[in-house]
Design an enzyme around this catalytic site. Structure first.
Site, mmCIF file in Angstrom:
data_model
loop_
_atom_site.group_PDB
_atom_site.id
_atom_site.type_symbol
_atom_site.label_atom_id
_atom_site.label_comp_id
_atom_site.label_asym_id
_atom_site.label_seq_id
_atom_site.Cartn_x
_atom_site.Cartn_y
_atom_site.Cartn_z
ATOM 1 N N HIS A 43 -5.604 -1.139 -4.335
ATOM 2 C CA HIS A 43 -5.992 -0.013 -3.498
ATOM 3 C C HIS A 43 -6.864 0.903 -4.303
ATOM 4 O O HIS A 43 -6.532 1.247 -5.428
ATOM 5 C CB HIS A 43 -4.744 0.680 -2.949
ATOM 6 C CG HIS A 43 -3.947 -0.238 -2.082
ATOM 7 N ND1 HIS A 43 -2.875 -0.947 -2.559
ATOM 8 C CD2 HIS A 43 -4.125 -0.621 -0.790
ATOM 9 C CE1 HIS A 43 -2.394 -1.714 -1.587
ATOM 10 N NE2 HIS A 43 -3.141 -1.548 -0.507
ATOM 11 N N ARG A 52 7.422 -11.394 4.702
ATOM 12 C CA ARG A 52 7.137 -11.181 6.117
ATOM 13 C C ARG A 52 7.927 -12.193 6.934
ATOM 14 O O ARG A 52 7.950 -13.377 6.593
ATOM 15 C CB ARG A 52 5.635 -11.331 6.379
ATOM 16 C CG ARG A 52 4.859 -10.256 5.633
ATOM 17 C CD ARG A 52 3.372 -10.397 5.825
ATOM 18 N NE ARG A 52 2.708 -9.327 5.070
ATOM 19 C CZ ARG A 52 1.398 -9.146 5.026
ATOM 20 N NH1 ARG A 52 0.609 -9.956 5.704
ATOM 21 N NH2 ARG A 52 0.883 -8.161 4.329
ATOM 22 N N LYS A 81 -12.395 -3.880 8.775
ATOM 23 C CA LYS A 81 -12.426 -4.673 7.531
ATOM 24 C C LYS A 81 -13.587 -5.657 7.514
ATOM 25 O O LYS A 81 -14.094 -6.075 8.567
ATOM 26 C CB LYS A 81 -11.112 -5.416 7.356
ATOM 27 C CG LYS A 81 -10.934 -6.597 8.292
ATOM 28 C CD LYS A 81 -9.696 -7.416 7.959
ATOM 29 C CE LYS A 81 -9.496 -8.525 8.980
ATOM 30 N NZ LYS A 81 -8.154 -9.058 9.047
ATOM 31 N N GLN A 83 0.656 -11.064 -3.227
ATOM 32 C CA GLN A 83 -0.734 -10.679 -2.963
ATOM 33 C C GLN A 83 -1.390 -10.190 -4.244
ATOM 34 O O GLN A 83 -0.744 -9.534 -5.054
ATOM 35 C CB GLN A 83 -0.763 -9.534 -1.944
ATOM 36 C CG GLN A 83 -0.255 -9.895 -0.580
ATOM 37 C CD GLN A 83 -0.354 -8.707 0.363
ATOM 38 O OE1 GLN A 83 0.039 -7.603 0.024
ATOM 39 N NE2 GLN A 83 -0.886 -8.946 1.548
ATOM 40 N N ASP A 95 -3.181 -7.615 -4.808
ATOM 41 C CA ASP A 95 -3.443 -6.465 -3.957
ATOM 42 C C ASP A 95 -3.964 -5.301 -4.795
ATOM 43 O O ASP A 95 -3.445 -5.034 -5.871
ATOM 44 C CB ASP A 95 -2.116 -6.070 -3.292
ATOM 45 C CG ASP A 95 -2.324 -5.366 -1.974
ATOM 46 O OD1 ASP A 95 -3.486 -5.231 -1.544
ATOM 47 O OD2 ASP A 95 -1.320 -4.947 -1.373
ATOM 48 N N HIS A 146 -8.368 -0.964 0.893
ATOM 49 C CA HIS A 146 -7.422 -2.044 0.587
ATOM 50 C C HIS A 146 -8.268 -3.274 0.310
ATOM 51 O O HIS A 146 -9.186 -3.551 1.071
ATOM 52 C CB HIS A 146 -6.538 -2.407 1.778
ATOM 53 C CG HIS A 146 -5.811 -1.267 2.413
ATOM 54 N ND1 HIS A 146 -4.448 -1.196 2.431
ATOM 55 C CD2 HIS A 146 -6.243 -0.172 3.069
ATOM 56 C CE1 HIS A 146 -4.070 -0.103 3.093
ATOM 57 N NE2 HIS A 146 -5.144 0.536 3.485
ATOM 58 N N CYS A 165 0.788 -1.237 0.000
ATOM 59 C CA CYS A 165 0.000 0.000 0.000
ATOM 60 C C CYS A 165 0.821 1.290 0.000
ATOM 61 O O CYS A 165 0.502 2.209 -0.750
ATOM 62 C CB CYS A 165 -1.045 0.010 1.101
ATOM 63 S SG CYS A 165 -0.671 -0.955 2.553
#
Length: 672
Positions: free
Chosen positions: A417, A395, A498, A413, A415, A544, A366
């Site tokens: 945004h 991670r 979320k 991911q 991912d 997100h 992000c």
RNA sequence: GCCUCCUUAGCUCAGUCGGUAGAGCGUUUCACUCGUAAUGAAAAGGUCGCCAGUUCGAUUCUGGCAGGGGGCUCCA
């Protein structure tokens, strides 16, 4: 004693007249399957006297409540056996859990698998002794006296006032209200053989446990679930009303084991975890690569159609970015340590002349997407702006939590945004949720519920007012979806609430899949702005969202969902052609060539194995379509289908067969 | 990270009370050419996870490390 008087009860919806002082055991005397009861909604032991005008519901051993009571009582029997085997064992807590129970013990030596076998035998003896579970109300002082040798029980008594918040399972032992002890009483002598501080209720006697229980594993667990506390030894077990139910449960576990994506991943040659790379770092083999590419290609196609822009960002960055985002404050422990570069030292004094920089592997995409947003002035006309990336993140997961593809240290991911105005927020969330659900269905998951994770009062940033608005909006959107909504208080990330989509797989297990998170915080930290219609500068809202979570994890879930038998559109090899004999190799080869020309991943098996062996091989490889050609087929210009379930369709003209396969792949047919 | 168990051929697993190892499947080769889940034979394939220690000698015993399983804690 006064003479019996009549009183009225409502028993399972029917009015009944009984004598005062009647107990549940007397009331349900003829119902051997009733093991406990609900009195005005509260679970009680059967030997309790019934209050006047009470509403009584019978609870059978195979009902959800009855199973819990059975399992809790089995836990007591286990604890009794453990203290016979290991007189030094101090009791922790012993609640029922899904499908079973556990009990924690403080013991000198951990339990061995042999201990578990011994304990099972000892438990069976206790069951057959038909001990009575007897409830006893005690004062706190009496309880302390009875539990004088049980230090953990004394701690529980200290905590009894706050029992409901003290931790998992604690309220099974003690709770607000009266303190009770359950005695296991010998039938013949009337002696108390064993007792435990416990709220109950319990089965009337141990005989009802029968022989349908098993001790499944032992492991360490922190006292009261707190990492800072001592670890106790926990024994897990399972208990069922009948031997058949126990067998069915064990079969369910065996089925889950057969579907294990780690096992199928190596059997089907999809991926591996080379030791040389390190824990939680998978490599995808060619066949796994095809599955992954098919997953990603379809995702890209759908994101393009849904108005997402595709962006790319690097895997590493200077630390400053995560200082701005706050990740270094909150999640430093979960990040790989920095790479320190560009430092210059004086050749003679070795003093630092130039300080150098810390670079981090990125744990989140992000902040980088925010930089793209901020790279130039933005107009309200551009919003909502949707940026998508298959972003690789790293991670530093704790060594004990890494697990197959579902918990890794390097992952990709899907991912995105979304930057939008507050006014657009609700519509955008609604369409995102619909998009996510529709796409998950295309991958074959279609049984969902939603979870709404709200603020953790201990761990959050941003204004309460913003959190409230975000939470309210998410709740409205979730409710509008018509799906079941489960609250998850305190489960949110530090920057916003979320919704997560939980999917049930083919054997009923639930997996957390997609998440949609609202974020009022990062736009603030990165000072994101757009120019509104009135010329003013406004802050966008950020959403997100990830559908797969990570591509790796989603593949793991799909492998388990499909038990490795992917639908044709995802299958590494979609068609294997098997000639009945070598004489038909050429004919089979032509059919395969036609399929390849139509874009199908088709292979011919011209190896030296005999025909049945080739069928077996294709079957073990879980190939969606096996095509067979022999004399009959060749003469007719046809081919025979053999499907994964063993069913067949013979003599299909070649062009029809090709069309059928192409169609099944194009439609992403789940059956094949 | 903590507790516990484990690591022998590509896979699944035997085995060595300390004297450097074996099976099935898979692979390769040869023969067989066969209509719906295993044709036969032969061969290749292992510094017994890695590094130390003890020992005349370690795959075996001890310790450390790495990787894995089951839990706990954690999961932006």
């Amino acid at each position: 004693m006064s003479a019996p008087q009549n009183m009225t009860l409502i028993v399972d919806g029917e009015e009944k007249q009984v004598n005062t002082g009647t107990t549940g055991a007397e009331l349900f005397f003829e119902r051997r399957d009733v093991v406990v009861m609900r009195v005005d909604g509260v679970l009680k032991d059967l030997d309790q006297p019934l209050p006047e005008d009470a509403k009584i519901e019978s609870v059978t051993i195979d009902s959800p409540d009855g199973l819990n009571v059975l399992r809790h009582s089995t836990a007591h029997v286990m604890a009794q056996a453990v203290q016979q085997l290991r007189p030094d064992a101090k009791l922790g807590i012993g609640p029922y859990i899904t499908d079973g129970f556990y009990f924690d013990f403080d013991v000198e030596e951990p339990f061995t698998p042999d201990d578990l076998k011994t304990l099972e035998k000892m438990m069976l003896k206790i069951v057959n002794q038909n001990q009575k579970f007897a409830r006893r109300v005690v004062t706190e002082d009496e309880a302390r006296a009875a539990m004088a040798d049980e230090p953990y029980k004394l701690i529980l008594l200290d905590k009894s006032a706050e029992a409901d918040e003290a931790g998992e399972g604690v309220n099974v032992e003690v709770g607000a209200g009266e303190i009770t002890i359950y005695d296991n009483v010998d039938r013949k002598s009337g002696d108390t053989i064993w007792c435990d501080l416990c709220r109950g209720p319990h089965l009337p006697n141990t005989k009802l446990i029968s022989n349908a229980f098993a001790l499944t594993r032992s492991a360490a667990a922190y006292w009261l679930g707190n990492e800072k506390n001592k670890q106790l030894q926990r024994i897990y077990g399972t208990a069922w009303p009948t031997k058949e139910a126990l067998k069915a449960y064990q079969e369910r576990l065996a089925e889950a084991e057969r579907r294990d994506h780690r096992k199928l991943g190596s059997e089907l040659d999809l991926f591996s975890f080379p030791d040389e790379l390190g824990s939680g770092l998978p490599v995808f083999h060619p066949k796994g690569g095809i599955v992954r590419k098919a997953m990603e290609d379809y995702s890209r196609q759908r994101h393009t159609e849904a108005g997402y822009d595709f962006v790319y960002t690097p895997h590493i960055t200077k630390g400053h970015l995560y200082e701005v985002s706050g990740h270094l404050d909150w999640y430093r422990d979960g990040m790989f340590p920095p790479i320190h570069v560009d430092e210059t030292r004086d050749a003679e004094t070795n003093e630092v002349v130039k300080p150098g920089q810390d670079y981090y592997l990125k744990p989140m995409n992000c902040p980088m997407h925010n930089l793209i947003f901020r790279s130039r002035g933005r107009s309200y006309r551009e919003l909502p702006l949707r940026m998508f990336e298959f972003g690789s993140v790293y991670r530093y997961e704790k060594s004990g939590v890494v697990h197959g593809l579902t918990r890794v240290r390097g992952m990709t991911q899907d991912d995105a945004h979304i930057y939008c105005t507050r006014e657009q927020m609700k519509d955008e969330l609604t369409s995102t949720l619909n998009f996510v659900l529709a796409l998950l269905k295309d991958y074959g998951l279609d049984d969902f519920y939603l979870e709404l994770s709200t603020k953790d009062p201990e761990k959050y940033v941003g204004a309460d007012e913003a959190w409230d608005e975000a939470t309210r909006t998410l709740a409205e959107v979730a409710e509008a979806s018509g799906l079941e909504l489960v609250p998850d208080p305190g489960g949110a990330a530090f920057y916003g609430p979320k919704i997560s989509v939980q999917a049930r797989d083919a054997i009923g297990r639930t997996w957390q899949m997609s998440t949609i998170q609202l974020d009022f915080n990062l736009p603030e930290r990165f000072e994101l702005e757009y120019q509104a219609a009135d010329g003013s500068r406004q802050r966008p809202v950020m959403i997100h969202r990830a559908l797969f979570g990570s591509v790796e994890r989603f593949m793991g879930v799909l492998i388990e969902h499909y038990a490795g038998a992917f639908p044709a559109w995802l299958a590494p090899v979609q068609v294997v052609g098997i000639p009945v004999a070598e004489a038909f190799n050429d004919y089979m080869g032509e059919v395969i060539a036609k399929l390849k020309a139509a874009g199908i991943r088709a292979e011919a098996d011209f190896g030296s194995d005999r025909f049945p062996k080739k069928i077996r091989t294709a079957s073990k490889d879980k190939i969606p379509f096996v095509l067979i050609a022999g004399g009959e087929d060749a003469e007719a210009g046809a081919v025979s289908f053999r499907f994964r379930d063993g069913s067949q369709d013979n003599g299909v003209p070649v062009d029809d067969a090709v069309a059928r396969i192409v169609e099944a792949v194009r439609n992403r047919d789940h059956q094949l």
